[in-house]
Design a protein around this motif. Sequence first.
Motif, mmCIF file in Angstrom:
data_model
loop_
_atom_site.group_PDB
_atom_site.id
_atom_site.type_symbol
_atom_site.label_atom_id
_atom_site.label_comp_id
_atom_site.label_asym_id
_atom_site.label_seq_id
_atom_site.Cartn_x
_atom_site.Cartn_y
_atom_site.Cartn_z
ATOM 1 N N PRO A 1 57.042 62.975 52.231
ATOM 2 C CA PRO A 1 56.759 63.365 53.625
ATOM 3 C C PRO A 1 56.134 62.258 54.487
ATOM 4 N N GLU A 2 56.591 62.261 55.731
ATOM 5 C CA GLU A 2 55.973 61.370 56.715
ATOM 6 C C GLU A 2 54.664 61.968 57.211
ATOM 7 N N VAL A 3 54.661 63.299 57.300
ATOM 8 C CA VAL A 3 53.428 63.991 57.651
ATOM 9 C C VAL A 3 52.823 64.434 56.328
ATOM 10 N N GLU A 4 51.684 63.829 55.989
ATOM 11 C CA GLU A 4 51.183 63.883 54.628
ATOM 12 C C GLU A 4 49.756 64.435 54.604
ATOM 13 N N TRP A 5 49.310 64.854 53.433
ATOM 14 C CA TRP A 5 47.920 65.271 53.283
ATOM 15 C C TRP A 5 47.057 64.067 52.926
ATOM 16 N N GLU A 6 45.820 64.138 53.408
ATOM 17 C CA GLU A 6 44.841 63.101 53.126
ATOM 18 C C GLU A 6 44.752 62.808 51.626
ATOM 19 N N TYR A 7 44.820 63.861 50.823
ATOM 20 C CA TYR A 7 44.676 63.703 49.380
ATOM 21 C C TYR A 7 45.648 62.667 48.811
ATOM 22 N N PHE A 8 46.959 62.786 49.172
ATOM 23 C CA PHE A 8 47.964 61.890 48.589
ATOM 24 C C PHE A 8 47.825 60.460 49.112
ATOM 25 N N SER A 9 47.355 60.328 50.355
ATOM 26 C CA SER A 9 47.224 58.986 50.931
ATOM 27 C C SER A 9 45.954 58.275 50.478
ATOM 28 N N TYR B 1 43.594 69.630 49.775
ATOM 29 C CA TYR B 1 44.257 68.386 50.194
ATOM 30 C C TYR B 1 43.647 67.721 51.428
ATOM 31 N N GLY B 2 42.666 68.372 52.050
ATOM 32 C CA GLY B 2 41.987 67.763 53.186
ATOM 33 C C GLY B 2 42.773 67.835 54.474
ATOM 34 N N ARG B 3 42.622 66.781 55.288
ATOM 35 C CA ARG B 3 43.271 66.796 56.596
ATOM 36 C C ARG B 3 44.743 66.384 56.494
#
Length: 344
Positions: free
Chosen positions: A125-133, A162-164
């Motif tokens: 995803p391009e729009v992602e959760w803070e957790y994965f980034s 997953y946060g923001r």
Amino acid sequence: MIKELEQWHYQEEIDSIKTPQEWEVVNVSLLGRRGKLNQLFQKLKDLPEKERKQAGQRLNQIKREIINLLEAKKKEIDERKKSIFVDPTLPGRKYPQGTLHPLTYVIEEIVSIFSSLGFIRVSYPEVEWEYFSFEALNMPKGHPARDDFETFFIDFPEDKNYGRMLLSPHTSSGQNREMKRVKPPIRMINIAKTYRPNWDATHTPMFHQFEGLCIDRNINVTHLKGTIDYFVKRFFGDKRTIRLRPAHFRFTEPSFEIDVSCGVCQGQESQREKCRVCKSGWLELAGAGMVHPNVLRAGGINPHEYSGWAFGFGPERCMMMREEMKIEDIRILYSGDVRFLERF
Ligand code: PHE
């Protein structure tokens, strides 16, 4: 009057018309308000009754005839006009034809090079959760290393795990997702749009990243070097070499910056200082390193059993490094200007 009517050569007059302009003149002179026909109709009332009736009938007959003749003539002229203006031998008008964006070609090429080594393309995803980034990449909340990826956050309620929500600042977020999708061995390439709030001649807020991830038993740095070297030779040419420089990323240990030898001065000592492209003989290509044990753990992989490496680079930069495109401002890539696209 009857005699006058019989000697009236309106037919010849209409016959001799050749152009639309002439037709207009004759039309007015015959049928116009002050035209010949109306003048004759005016005269009728001065005639003796017997002659008036006869002349009147004849005049109406003539009027119909004139109208028919003029109409036929008009058709004839129109037909001729058409056949004069349509020239079937003229070349047709070309519709502006779209092409793929030059970057699309470059991405396809990079993908095909890595697929030949057994890497599989995925899209996360391009729009992602803070957790994965961040968290999954060994960057806990509040860690200063996050500052390097100043990010666009999405106005969306926070998720308790997953946060923001954010616009993915790098494709490394795909690492954790891939580790959760498949068991090792993993050979992943993840190409996606990424976002960081920069806007100048060498940065656009949206750009692409290309992430490689390789996890298996006994994977070490030589595999990373070999893979990148193979890619560089196929993409930039046989003469190009690579070097690794120490760097720091939270999600790799050890970490490197990978450089490619400059294609203009070939990295030769005598010329590199004068080189207008590199000044040092080397061009920066990618960030890379051995996947940090914490990152493997977050992905459910035992770091004592498996090891791996990852790299990330920008295809836009690759394209510009290879093509010698002489693009002074990278923003033109995304300006939507057809004249730029027509160059390819
Ligand atoms: N994600 C890093 C960046 O955007 C690049 C990188 C990828 C570094 C993988 C190491 C390993 O700068």
